[in-house]
Design an enzyme around this catalytic site. Structure first.
Site, PDB file in Angstrom:
ATOM      1  N   CYS A  75      35.065  40.076  36.043  1.00 36.97           N
ATOM      2  CA  CYS A  75      35.677  40.512  34.963  1.00 36.97           C
ATOM      3  C   CYS A  75      36.775  39.125  34.440  1.00 36.97           C
ATOM      4  O   CYS A  75      37.231  38.278  35.405  1.00 36.97           O
ATOM      5  CB  CYS A  75      36.755  41.401  34.977  1.00 36.97           C
ATOM      6  SG  CYS A  75      35.799  42.797  34.811  1.00 36.97           S
ATOM      7  N   ARG A 115      41.906  33.586  37.930  1.00 37.24           N
ATOM      8  CA  ARG A 115      41.497  34.412  39.360  1.00 37.24           C
ATOM      9  C   ARG A 115      41.031  32.998  40.078  1.00 37.24           C
ATOM     10  O   ARG A 115      39.702  33.226  40.500  1.00 37.24           O
ATOM     11  CB  ARG A 115      40.335  35.428  38.866  1.00 37.24           C
ATOM     12  CG  ARG A 115      40.851  36.630  38.001  1.00 37.24           C
ATOM     13  CD  ARG A 115      39.813  37.442  37.715  1.00 37.24           C
ATOM     14  NE  ARG A 115      40.120  38.498  38.885  1.00 37.24           N
ATOM     15  CZ  ARG A 115      39.697  39.716  39.068  1.00 37.24           C
ATOM     16  NH1 ARG A 115      38.555  40.038  38.026  1.00 37.24           N
ATOM     17  NH2 ARG A 115      39.786  40.466  39.977  1.00 37.24           N
ATOM     18  N   LYS A 150      34.550  52.153  43.825  1.00 35.05           N
ATOM     19  CA  LYS A 150      34.107  50.798  43.775  1.00 35.05           C
ATOM     20  C   LYS A 150      34.610  49.810  44.887  1.00 35.05           C
ATOM     21  O   LYS A 150      33.844  49.107  45.445  1.00 35.05           O
ATOM     22  CB  LYS A 150      33.888  50.264  42.447  1.00 35.05           C
ATOM     23  CG  LYS A 150      33.955  48.666  42.349  1.00 35.05           C
ATOM     24  CD  LYS A 150      33.713  48.422  40.605  1.00 35.05           C
ATOM     25  CE  LYS A 150      34.854  47.662  40.351  1.00 35.05           C
ATOM     26  NZ  LYS A 150      35.360  46.332  40.874  1.00 35.05           N
ATOM     27  N   ARG A 176      29.791  48.493  35.516  1.00 38.35           N
ATOM     28  CA  ARG A 176      30.263  47.645  36.827  1.00 38.35           C
ATOM     29  C   ARG A 176      30.995  48.707  37.529  1.00 38.35           C
ATOM     30  O   ARG A 176      30.878  48.632  38.829  1.00 38.35           O
ATOM     31  CB  ARG A 176      30.986  46.567  36.278  1.00 38.35           C
ATOM     32  CG  ARG A 176      30.223  45.361  35.867  1.00 38.35           C
ATOM     33  CD  ARG A 176      31.069  44.189  35.745  1.00 38.35           C
ATOM     34  NE  ARG A 176      31.607  44.089  37.095  1.00 38.35           N
ATOM     35  CZ  ARG A 176      33.101  43.487  37.327  1.00 38.35           C
ATOM     36  NH1 ARG A 176      33.637  42.906  36.182  1.00 38.35           N
ATOM     37  NH2 ARG A 176      33.551  43.474  38.425  1.00 38.35           N
ATOM     38  N   ASP A 229      44.742  48.115  37.416  1.00 39.99           N
ATOM     39  CA  ASP A 229      43.616  48.534  37.034  1.00 39.99           C
ATOM     40  C   ASP A 229      43.598  49.842  36.062  1.00 39.99           C
ATOM     41  O   ASP A 229      42.610  50.003  35.419  1.00 39.99           O
ATOM     42  CB  ASP A 229      42.589  48.947  38.139  1.00 39.99           C
ATOM     43  CG  ASP A 229      41.845  47.428  38.833  1.00 39.99           C
ATOM     44  OD1 ASP A 229      42.221  46.513  38.374  1.00 39.99           O
ATOM     45  OD2 ASP A 229      41.517  47.803  39.802  1.00 39.99           O
TER      46      ASP A 229
HETATM   47  C1  UD1 Z   1      41.465  43.443  43.678  1.00 35.33           C
HETATM   48  C2  UD1 Z   1      40.418  44.526  42.926  1.00 35.33           C
HETATM   49  C3  UD1 Z   1      40.978  44.663  41.431  1.00 35.33           C
HETATM   50  C4  UD1 Z   1      42.483  44.712  41.534  1.00 35.33           C
HETATM   51  C5  UD1 Z   1      43.101  43.765  42.350  1.00 35.33           C
HETATM   52  C6  UD1 Z   1      44.444  43.993  42.127  1.00 35.33           C
HETATM   53  C7  UD1 Z   1      38.532  44.667  44.178  1.00 35.33           C
HETATM   54  C8  UD1 Z   1      37.031  44.490  44.196  1.00 35.33           C
HETATM   55  N1  UD1 Z   1      39.075  44.123  43.203  1.00 35.33           N
HETATM   56  O1  UD1 Z   1      41.093  42.196  43.395  1.00 35.33           O
HETATM   57  O2  UD1 Z   1      40.150  45.692  40.900  1.00 35.33           O
HETATM   58  O3  UD1 Z   1      42.878  44.506  40.239  1.00 35.33           O
HETATM   59  O4  UD1 Z   1      42.657  43.807  43.612  1.00 35.33           O
HETATM   60  O5  UD1 Z   1      44.830  45.409  42.643  1.00 35.33           O
HETATM   61  O6  UD1 Z   1      39.047  45.408  45.181  1.00 35.33           O
HETATM   62  N2  UD1 Z   1      44.959  35.156  43.714  1.00 35.33           N
HETATM   63  C9  UD1 Z   1      45.109  33.651  43.658  1.00 35.33           C
HETATM   64  N3  UD1 Z   1      44.406  32.859  44.595  1.00 35.33           N
HETATM   65  C10 UD1 Z   1      43.477  33.585  45.504  1.00 35.33           C
HETATM   66  C11 UD1 Z   1      43.398  35.029  45.248  1.00 35.33           C
HETATM   67  C12 UD1 Z   1      44.049  35.723  44.408  1.00 35.33           C
HETATM   68  O7  UD1 Z   1      45.981  33.283  42.935  1.00 35.33           O
HETATM   69  O8  UD1 Z   1      42.718  32.891  46.144  1.00 35.33           O
HETATM   70  C13 UD1 Z   1      45.745  35.786  42.512  1.00 35.33           C
HETATM   71  C14 UD1 Z   1      44.770  36.535  41.540  1.00 35.33           C
HETATM   72  O9  UD1 Z   1      44.338  35.530  40.482  1.00 35.33           O
HETATM   73  C15 UD1 Z   1      45.682  37.615  40.875  1.00 35.33           C
HETATM   74  C16 UD1 Z   1      46.521  37.977  42.231  1.00 35.33           C
HETATM   75  O10 UD1 Z   1      46.554  36.817  43.169  1.00 35.33           O
HETATM   76  O11 UD1 Z   1      46.591  37.207  39.871  1.00 35.33           O
HETATM   77  C17 UD1 Z   1      46.147  39.405  42.920  1.00 35.33           C
HETATM   78  O12 UD1 Z   1      44.822  39.393  43.043  1.00 35.33           O
HETATM   79  P1  UD1 Z   1      44.107  40.173  44.437  1.00 35.33           P
HETATM   80  O13 UD1 Z   1      45.124  40.895  45.111  1.00 35.33           O
HETATM   81  O14 UD1 Z   1      43.565  39.029  45.405  1.00 35.33           O
HETATM   82  O15 UD1 Z   1      42.697  40.737  43.706  1.00 35.33           O
HETATM   83  P2  UD1 Z   1      41.469  41.046  43.817  1.00 35.33           P
HETATM   84  O16 UD1 Z   1      41.211  41.150  45.456  1.00 35.33           O
HETATM   85  O17 UD1 Z   1      40.836  39.863  43.104  1.00 35.33           O
END
Ligand code: UD1
Length: 423
Positions: A116, A121, A22, A399, A307
């Site tokens: 989720c 986030r 995914k 999902r 995850d």
């Molecule tokens: C991706 C994955 C998700 C996985 C995560 C961490 C996909 C579709 N999803 O999510 O399954 O759990 O990586 O391996 O690939 N954050 C901020 N500000 C931002 C962006 C992120 O504070 O603008 C924080 C988030 O809230 C979180 C952390 O950064 O606490 C890590 O998030 P991130 O690595 O960006 O995860 P995703 O890309 O959302």
């Protein structure tokens, strides 16, 4: 009401093939927007997040067709740069459309992405870093509107290795003028897959999988075909289930090389694991209660994936002693703890840590999934428990899992859909 019914307490035994990833497929689908022509993706998982992404591409004007696990996107002509709220709302990863649409059209508007409920986030870092490539954001209520006359390369220093931010920057940078350097970049296999796909289409990217990714913009990308890799989280889900239930399972088409930290933890829990890198096969045998783990924390790749935290905690509820798990990536990712407690698990949460005192057995219960990965954890908890369980909230599980029931049946679990038409 829809649900998964589980007759627990059986050891697992069988073989299952692991579906496509995914988290690799979603950004690659977004990337098809950058190609003025056709992209053919094979091994794309048949899950609702992918359906939502296909709908989002359609609403931008792409022709999208899918059959079995093959998706064909024709992005020759785009007609819209604003995305409907319904599709954006149900999937957080729609934020990835920012980079792709800006790279293609220089304009995009979407409502704040959903997905989720595992912490707040925010998308502040996406907005801030895309700004460094020349993007201007207009703050409208509950919508992100972005514009850029010309995207230009820049040096981007991230405060932490965000997967989505790294992907968004790559998508925005591949057609930008000049060179973009992302440091420290996320090293997740899904980031590498996105770069592999883009490179196949003619993008100039170096360093994927390392601390620093360097992208030099090109004029255009070419039509391409790509096969999505196997899903390391789905593979891990079934391995933790077998460790919690006992038995002998074999995974075929498993992404062995991406699972080192997960396999290490499973071995520490007493499972016998044999992984064949070339054959892409993992065999796991487990007997009795899992060994306790003094301390495990989730981390960015190559650390233990957040995850799989729910599946790890679930398997440890029956460990032979006390374990401690620390969640380092997302806040509010312990939403299954009350459900596990209702089954007899002994769990104490202290901020981002959970202390798990292993019990001899769990008891079946009526359970409700509240997010994707936790939902899969609850299904596994039902399989580990004595008696019957029902897991509601299966829309979350769909999902990310093509058919968790069918997969687990192949592993010998007593599971079935209830009140639901098989898809
Ligand atoms: C991706 C994955 C998700 C996985 C995560 C961490 C996909 C579709 N999803 O999510 O399954 O759990 O990586 O391996 O690939 N954050 C901020 N500000 C931002 C962006 C992120 O504070 O603008 C924080 C988030 O809230 C979180 C952390 O950064 O606490 C890590 O998030 P991130 O690595 O960006 O995860 P995703 O890309 O959302």
């Amino acid at each position: 009401m829809e649900g998964i019914i589980i007759e627990g307490g059986r050891p697992l035994n069988g073989t299952v093939r692991i579906q496509g990833s995914k988290n690799a497929a979603l950004p690659i689908l977004a990337a098809t927007l950058l190609i003025r022509g056709k992209t053919i993706l094979s091994n794309c998982p048949h899950i609702t997040d992918i359906e939502h992404m296909m709908n989002l591409l359609r609403s931008a004007g792409c022709a999208v067709n899918s059959e079995n696990n093959r998706v064909i996107v024709d992005a020759k002509v785009l007609s819209k740069t604003a995305f409907p709220k319904e599709d954006v709302d149900c999937m957080r990863s729609s934020v990835i459309l920012l980079g792709a649409m800006l790279g293609r059209c220089g304009e995009v508007s979407l409502s704040y992405p959903g997905g989720c409920v595992i912490g707040e986030r925010p998308i502040d870092l996406h907005i801030q870093t895309l700004g460094k490539l020349g993007v201007h954001f207009k703050n409208e209520e509950r919508r992100v509107c972005a514009l850029c006359a010309h995207l230009h390369g820049n040096d981007i220093n991230l405060p932490f290795r965000s997967v989505g931010v790294t992907e968004n920057l790559i998508l925005a940078a591949v057609l930008a003028k000049g060179t973009t350097r992302i440091y420290p970049a996320a090293r997740e296999p899904e980031v590498v897959a996105l770069c592999d796909f883009l490179k196949k289409a003619g993008a100039r990217i170096r360093g994927a999988g390392s601390d620093e990714i360097i992208i030099t913009g090109v004029e255009r990308l070419a039509e391409t075909e790509y096969c999505v890799e196997a899903d390391r989280i789905v593979a891990g889900t079934y391995l933790f289930a077998a460790t919690g239930c006992g038995g002998m399972v074999e995974l075929s088409e498993a992404p062995v090389l991406q699972m080192k930290s997960v396999l290490r933890v499973l071995k520490q829990m007493g499972a016998q694991v044999k992984a064949d890198e070339n054959g892409r096969c993992i065999r796991l045998e487990a007997e009795g209660r899992p060994h306790r783990l003094p301390f495990v924390q989730t981390a960015v790749y190559p650390g233990f994936p957040t995850d799989l935290q729910s599946n790890l905690v679930t398997a440890l509820t029956k460990a032979d002693g006390t374990s401690v798990v620390e969640e380092r990536i997302f806040e509010n990712r312990y939403r299954i703890l009350p459900e596990l407690r209702a089954m007899g698990a002994d769990l104490t949460q202290k901020e981002d840590r959970v202390i798990i005192r292993g019990v001899a057995h769990l008891t079946g219960a009526e359970l409700t999934a509240m997010e994707l990965r936790g939902g899969a954890g609850l299904v596994c908890a039902g399989m580990m428990a004595k008696g019957k369980s029902i897991v509601r909230g299966v829309e979350y599980i769909r999902r990310g899992y093509e058919d968790i029931v069918e997969d687990l049946k192949q592993l010998g679990a007593g599971v079935g859909w209830t009140g639901v038409e098989k898809r």
